[in-house]
Design an enzyme around this catalytic site. Structure first.
Site, PDB file in Angstrom:
ATOM      1  N   HIS A 156      37.707  28.131  12.381  1.00  0.00           N
ATOM      2  CA  HIS A 156      37.710  29.505  12.893  1.00  0.00           C
ATOM      3  C   HIS A 156      36.720  29.673  14.027  1.00  0.00           C
ATOM      4  O   HIS A 156      35.825  28.855  14.231  1.00  0.00           O
ATOM      5  CB  HIS A 156      37.400  30.507  11.772  1.00  0.00           C
ATOM      6  CG  HIS A 156      36.063  30.343  11.139  1.00  0.00           C
ATOM      7  ND1 HIS A 156      34.896  30.820  11.709  1.00  0.00           N
ATOM      8  CD2 HIS A 156      35.690  29.755   9.971  1.00  0.00           C
ATOM      9  CE1 HIS A 156      33.874  30.545  10.925  1.00  0.00           C
ATOM     10  NE2 HIS A 156      34.330  29.886   9.854  1.00  0.00           N
ATOM     11  N   CYS A 214      32.731  25.488   6.787  1.00  0.00           N
ATOM     12  CA  CYS A 214      33.901  25.608   7.649  1.00  0.00           C
ATOM     13  C   CYS A 214      33.671  24.860   8.961  1.00  0.00           C
ATOM     14  O   CYS A 214      32.562  24.433   9.261  1.00  0.00           O
ATOM     15  CB  CYS A 214      34.189  27.081   7.961  1.00  0.00           C
ATOM     16  SG  CYS A 214      34.867  28.006   6.563  1.00  0.00           S
TER      17      CYS A 214
END
Length: 142
Positions: free
Chosen positions: A97, A113
């Protein structure tokens, strides 16, 4: 004999996973050691971008996955509604992301992440929509 052959076949299959993943129309290969992502689109390197993966004390999973779900304007339910624009979830709560901490790209900084510049995340998100989640692979290796 079966005790030798089955584990051998399993080991060979694990070694070949990145090769099979490369056959997908879209592959996001993340190299933890260099904190980079190489995007392969239709068999050719299309982009090479800096990323941030897990900081000390956290973990970014290694392996190969297909994209599971997409969320353009995602907010973290685990980390104080932190913005996660153009999220591509690939393994439970783990996603690729965009981040607003672009000065930290190129070194470990996330909770696990794979963070990208928002412009790069938007491009990867759009490519994933174009080819379909089932045709996008995420490969994370040391």
């Amino acid at each position: 004999m079966k005790r030798i052959i089955l584990p051998l076949i399993g080991a060979i299959a694990l070694c070949l996973l990145p090769v099979f993943a490369a056959a997908a129309p879209l592959v996001a290969k993340v190299d933890i050691s260099s904190q980079t992502m190489t995007v392969v689109y239709n068999g050719e390197v299309a982009y090479r971008w800096p990323v941030s993966t897990a900081r000390k004390g956290k973990w970014t999973p290694r392996g190969t996955w297909s994209a599971k779900w997409l969320s353009r304007h995602h907010k973290s339910s685990l980390y104080n509604n932190a913005p996660m624009p153009y999220s591509i979830f690939f393994n439970g709560n783990y996603a690729i992301h965009g981040t607003n901490q672009i000065s930290r790209l190129g070194r470990p900084a996330s909770a696990g992440c794979v963070r990208l510049h928002p412009d790069h995340a938007a491009r990867l998100f759009e490519l994933t929509q174009r080819v379909g989640k089932q045709n996008m692979r995420v490969v994370i290796q040391n």
